[in-house]
Structure formats: structure tokens, C-alpha cells
Motif scaffolding. Structure first.
Motif, PDB file in Angstrom:
ATOM      1  N   ASN A  99     -23.863  43.503 -13.444  1.00 49.55           N
ATOM      2  CA  ASN A  99     -24.498  42.890 -12.284  1.00 49.55           C
ATOM      3  C   ASN A  99     -23.819  43.346 -10.984  1.00 49.55           C
ATOM      4  N   THR A 100     -24.564  44.084 -10.145  1.00 49.73           N
ATOM      5  CA  THR A 100     -23.979  44.664  -8.927  1.00 49.73           C
ATOM      6  C   THR A 100     -23.454  43.591  -7.985  1.00 49.73           C
ATOM      7  N   GLY A 101     -24.263  42.559  -7.748  1.00 44.83           N
ATOM      8  CA  GLY A 101     -23.835  41.496  -6.847  1.00 44.83           C
ATOM      9  C   GLY A 101     -22.586  40.793  -7.337  1.00 44.83           C
ATOM     10  N   ALA A 102     -22.508  40.575  -8.643  1.00 44.30           N
ATOM     11  CA  ALA A 102     -21.332  39.923  -9.210  1.00 44.30           C
ATOM     12  C   ALA A 102     -20.094  40.807  -9.061  1.00 44.30           C
ATOM     13  N   LEU A 103     -20.259  42.122  -9.245  1.00 40.39           N
ATOM     14  CA  LEU A 103     -19.115  43.025  -9.098  1.00 40.39           C
ATOM     15  C   LEU A 103     -18.636  43.062  -7.649  1.00 40.39           C
ATOM     16  N   LEU A 104     -19.567  43.059  -6.709  1.00 39.46           N
ATOM     17  CA  LEU A 104     -19.193  43.002  -5.297  1.00 39.46           C
ATOM     18  C   LEU A 104     -18.432  41.719  -4.994  1.00 39.46           C
ATOM     19  N   THR A 105     -18.912  40.612  -5.559  1.00 39.86           N
ATOM     20  CA  THR A 105     -18.259  39.317  -5.344  1.00 39.86           C
ATOM     21  C   THR A 105     -16.880  39.303  -5.978  1.00 39.86           C
ATOM     22  N   ALA A 106     -16.759  39.835  -7.190  1.00 34.05           N
ATOM     23  CA  ALA A 106     -15.460  39.900  -7.864  1.00 34.05           C
ATOM     24  C   ALA A 106     -14.487  40.751  -7.063  1.00 34.05           C
ATOM     25  N   GLY A 107     -14.995  41.846  -6.507  1.00 35.54           N
ATOM     26  CA  GLY A 107     -14.143  42.700  -5.686  1.00 35.54           C
ATOM     27  C   GLY A 107     -13.625  41.974  -4.458  1.00 35.54           C
ATOM     28  N   LEU A 108     -14.500  41.242  -3.798  1.00 31.86           N
ATOM     29  CA  LEU A 108     -14.117  40.535  -2.573  1.00 31.86           C
ATOM     30  C   LEU A 108     -13.226  39.327  -2.851  1.00 31.86           C
ATOM     31  N   LYS A 294     -18.867  51.022  -9.593  1.00 30.07           N
ATOM     32  CA  LYS A 294     -20.064  50.564 -10.291  1.00 30.07           C
ATOM     33  C   LYS A 294     -20.929  51.749 -10.669  1.00 30.07           C
ATOM     34  N   THR A 295     -21.406  51.760 -11.904  1.00 29.93           N
ATOM     35  CA  THR A 295     -22.390  52.758 -12.291  1.00 29.93           C
ATOM     36  C   THR A 295     -23.694  52.061 -12.640  1.00 29.93           C
ATOM     37  N   HIS A 296     -24.776  52.818 -12.725  1.00 27.44           N
ATOM     38  CA  HIS A 296     -26.117  52.264 -12.920  1.00 27.44           C
ATOM     39  C   HIS A 296     -26.186  51.437 -14.201  1.00 27.44           C
ATOM     40  N   GLY A 297     -26.956  50.352 -14.169  1.00 27.60           N
ATOM     41  CA  GLY A 297     -27.075  49.469 -15.326  1.00 27.60           C
ATOM     42  C   GLY A 297     -27.643  50.159 -16.554  1.00 27.60           C
ATOM     43  N   SER A 298     -28.491  51.161 -16.349  1.00 22.89           N
ATOM     44  CA  SER A 298     -29.093  51.877 -17.477  1.00 22.89           C
ATOM     45  C   SER A 298     -28.289  53.118 -17.856  1.00 22.89           C
ATOM     46  N   THR A 299     -27.038  53.139 -17.482  1.00 24.90           N
ATOM     47  CA  THR A 299     -26.189  54.302 -17.705  1.00 24.90           C
ATOM     48  C   THR A 299     -25.983  54.609 -19.183  1.00 24.90           C
ATOM     49  N   GLY A 300     -25.814  55.908 -19.491  1.00 22.53           N
ATOM     50  CA  GLY A 300     -25.467  56.341 -20.829  1.00 22.53           C
ATOM     51  C   GLY A 300     -24.002  56.737 -20.878  1.00 22.53           C
ATOM     52  N   LYS A 301     -23.572  57.224 -22.025  1.00 25.22           N
ATOM     53  CA  LYS A 301     -22.151  57.529 -22.196  1.00 25.22           C
ATOM     54  C   LYS A 301     -21.674  58.634 -21.254  1.00 25.22           C
ATOM     55  N   GLU A 302     -22.547  59.611 -20.952  1.00 19.69           N
ATOM     56  CA  GLU A 302     -22.141  60.694 -20.055  1.00 19.69           C
ATOM     57  C   GLU A 302     -21.845  60.165 -18.653  1.00 19.69           C
ATOM     58  N   SER A 303     -22.682  59.245 -18.174  1.00 19.29           N
ATOM     59  CA  SER A 303     -22.458  58.659 -16.852  1.00 19.29           C
ATOM     60  C   SER A 303     -21.165  57.857 -16.820  1.00 19.29           C
ATOM     61  N   VAL A 304     -20.876  57.158 -17.910  1.00 19.47           N
ATOM     62  CA  VAL A 304     -19.611  56.418 -18.004  1.00 19.47           C
ATOM     63  C   VAL A 304     -18.444  57.389 -17.913  1.00 19.47           C
ATOM     64  N   TYR A 305     -18.541  58.481 -18.633  1.00 21.75           N
ATOM     65  CA  TYR A 305     -17.487  59.496 -18.613  1.00 21.75           C
ATOM     66  C   TYR A 305     -17.258  60.021 -17.194  1.00 21.75           C
ATOM     67  N   TYR A 306     -18.342  60.402 -16.500  1.00 19.97           N
ATOM     68  CA  TYR A 306     -18.193  60.964 -15.159  1.00 19.97           C
ATOM     69  C   TYR A 306     -17.654  59.925 -14.170  1.00 19.97           C
ATOM     70  N   THR A 307     -18.007  58.684 -14.350  1.00 16.42           N
ATOM     71  CA  THR A 307     -17.489  57.637 -13.469  1.00 16.42           C
ATOM     72  C   THR A 307     -15.993  57.436 -13.690  1.00 16.42           C
ATOM     73  N   ILE A 308     -15.559  57.481 -14.926  1.00 15.10           N
ATOM     74  CA  ILE A 308     -14.130  57.368 -15.223  1.00 15.10           C
ATOM     75  C   ILE A 308     -13.372  58.569 -14.647  1.00 15.10           C
ATOM     76  N   LYS A 309     -13.977  59.738 -14.726  1.00 18.49           N
ATOM     77  CA  LYS A 309     -13.373  60.931 -14.125  1.00 18.49           C
ATOM     78  C   LYS A 309     -13.197  60.731 -12.624  1.00 18.49           C
TER      79      LYS A 309
END
Length: 332
Positions: A99-108, A294-309
Motif C-alpha cells: 500500500n503506497t499511502g501506508a508506506l508513505l505514512t510509515a516513512g513519515l 516502493k515498487t509497483h504492486g503488480s511487480t514480479g521478481k525481476e522488478s524486486v531484484y532491480y529495486t534492491i539493486k
């Protein structure tokens, strides 16, 4: 370097998250991962535990949860525990596809803002058609209501990121507007333009139009969160629609179309690859005391990998630490 991972966030969690983390753990032995979520569900997809620790919790934040209420009431949610680990110094960064809004709130509310930053912004790196370097767009939805001073700070934050994470020595900054002339726009963009013009620490090149974004008109483009989010979704939607149109044109033209499609196969895959902005990583919430991405909610494993990179590059360059020092010194 330790990354706290919300293993239960996203449409395909925990499978996509776990598989992407394992890909990154294999390639980057200098990283360790703390996966927060339901242990039995995580272990279903976990084939190696090298540099991976599971912190069990049954609670998670759903995509339709109210962000502020969820962060305050779901104290044991995977996202909340991950943010708390960053705040306590038990992890260096937080990653989620939830949840994008929740992550923004957690960050703040949990990780906390950098002193001197009024409103952190959400910033992805998007593709440029004529090169591989891409451009940063900020803000893409953290703040619907934005002040000129916020846009000015976005330019400083995004320029730091472009320079130290993406390796652009003197990144150009453009202000998204409805024309390139200095007097264009509404009251917000006119005042932001003045602030950006007067700040000689950034390489401001003036107003830029949305139609030029994918042509690489600037290394950094700043705007308010409402406009940025609309532009981001337009780019996403246009990319997907174009690929559908091409596929339809091939399939609707019989054998001749299919033969042409076969001959153009490599080129079409290259276009699809170019438009896939997930290979640049996720959207970073810049302006906090630690990396939150934050990465897209419909992300696959490749997107997770690139975000971690991407997170690894942020940690290696200490870009957030530099921003903390810069703004805290400015605030004195």
C-alpha cells in the motif's frame, strides 16, 4: 548492509518478493535481508536462506486499508515492523511493494523526515528513448497539495540522487509546465520557477513540457505530486497501450502480419524493454532519514531484484546521509 523487506506487500506477495530477494542475495553478497511476514508462506518459495532472515508476523496491511489508520493500529504488520527496524538501526533501508499511502505514512511517522525537509517526495527513474540513462521525476504522488518551496526542495533532493546514485556529474533540472516560456503556468509554477532560477547550486534549465520527457529533455523533472502522478500513469498506460496496438496490428493482418512480426521480433522486444521503467528500480521516498523504496504492486521478481539493486546503490553512495548533513546544516 541490511534491507528490511515487507514480504507480504504487493499483488503477488510473498512469491514475487521472495524470489526477487533470492536473486539479489545471490548476486550481492554484501547485502543481508530481513523478511517480515508470515513465515510458512515465505518458506513455501524460499530455497536458500543465505543472508536471509525471516521475522514472523501474521499481520499485514492490505491494499484497501486506510494508510494512517493502518500504520497506527496494525503495530505488528510486516510493513510497520520493517519501518521500525530501520528507525531502531536494525536495518539500513526499507523496501515494499504494498500500500503506497501506508508506506508513505510509515516513512513519515516511523522512519522520520530529514530536518529541514517540509515534505518528502516520491521519485522514480523513468526511461529516455534516445539513451539508457533515464530521468528522475519528483513528486509522483506523495503530496497532492504542494508549495513552491516543496518543488524547490525536490530539485535539490533529486539532483543529489542523480549525481551520486546515477553518476550524472551536473544533472539538469526542468520544471514541468504547460509551456517553456518563463512566464507560463499557474501561481505555483511561477513561484517555483523563481526559486529554482535563484538557486545556483542546481543546474536549472527552465520549464519543460510533458511531450519532451521521454526525449531526455532534463535529467531531473520536478512538479507537484498530483501532476506527477498523472504523468507517471500516462507514461505507464501509453507504453502498455502501444504494445497492445502493435500486437493487434500483427495478429489482425493474417499470415503477412505474423511474418512481419516474426521478422521484427527482436526490435519489438527492444521497444518493450526500453519502455520498462521497472529496470531502473522503484520509486524512492526522498527526504527521509533512511532509504524507503516502493515498487509497483503488480511487480514480479525481476522488478524486486532491480529495486534492491537500486537500494544497494543508495546505501553504497550514502546519498541519504549526505542529504541529512546538507539540510541539517542549512537549518542551523
Amino acid at each position: 548492509m541490511k534491507i528490511a523487506v515487507d514480504a507480504m506487500g504487493g499483488d503477488y506477495a510473498p512469491q514475487a518478493i521472495v524470489e526477487g530477494v533470492m536473486m539479489a542475495a545471490t548476486e550481492f553478497p554484501d547485502l543481508s535481508f530481513q523478511l517480515y511476514g508470515k513465515e510458512s508462506a515465505i518458506r513455501e518459495y524460499l530455497t536458500t536462506e543465505k543472508n536471509i532472515t525471516i521475522i514472523h508476523t501474521d499481520e499485514k496491511i492490505n491494499s484497501d486499508d486506510d494508510p494512517v489508520r493502518a500504520i497506527r493500529r496494525k503495530k505488528e504488520a510486516s510493513m510497520v515492523l520493517g519501518a521500525q527496524a530501520v528507525k531502531n538501526g536494525e536495518a539500513d533501508a526499507l523496501f515494499s511493494a504494498g500500500n503506497t499511502g501506508a508506506l508513505l505514512t510509515a516513512g513519515l511517522l516511523i522512519v522520520g523526515r530529514i530536518k529541514g525537509i517540509d515534505r518528502p517526495g516520491l521519485m522514480p527513474t523513468l526511461p529516455v528513448l534516445n539513451s539508457d540513462k533515464g530521468f528522475n521525476l519528483m513528486d509522483v504522488g506523495a503530496n497532492a497539495d504542494t508549495k513552491p518551496e516543496n518543488i524547490h526542495q525536490y530539485a535539490i533532493l533529486a539532483s543529489y540522487y542523480a549525481k551520486y546514485v546515477r553518476g550524472i556529474e551536473n544533472p539538469t533540472v526542468g520544471l514541468l509546465n504547460n509551456g517553456t516560456e518563463a512566464g507560463k503556468g499557474n501561481d505555483l509554477t511561477k513561484k517555483a520557477y523563481e526559486l529554482l532560477t535563484n538557486d545556483k547550486s542546481i543546474h536549472f534549465i527552465g520549464n519543460v513540457e510533458a511531450r519532451e520527457l521521454l526525449n531526455g529533455v532534463a535529467d531531473v523533472v520536478v512538479t507537484d505530486g498530483f501532476t506527477g502522478n498523472a504523468v507517471l500513469k500516462t507514461i505507464e498506460g501509453t507504453g502498455m497501450s502501444m504494445m497492445k496496438l502493435i500486437k493487434s496490428a500483427i495478429s489482425d493482418n493474417g499470415a503477412k502480419g505474423k511474418l512481419g512480426g516474426l521478422l521484427l521480433k527482436d526490435g519489438l522486444y527492444a521497444i518493450k524493454d526500453k519502455l520498462d521503467y521497472s529496470k531502473h528500480g522503484g520509486a524512492a521516498l526522498i527526504g527521509l532519514k533512511a532509504p524507503v523504496v516502493k515498487t509497483h504492486g503488480s511487480t514480479g521478481k525481476e522488478s524486486v531484484y532491480y529495486t534492491i539493486k537500486q537500494i544497494r546503490e543508495m546505501l553504497q553512495t550514502n546519498v541519504i546521509g549526505d542529504l541529512v548533513d546538507y539540510f541539517e546544516n542549512q537549518a542551523k
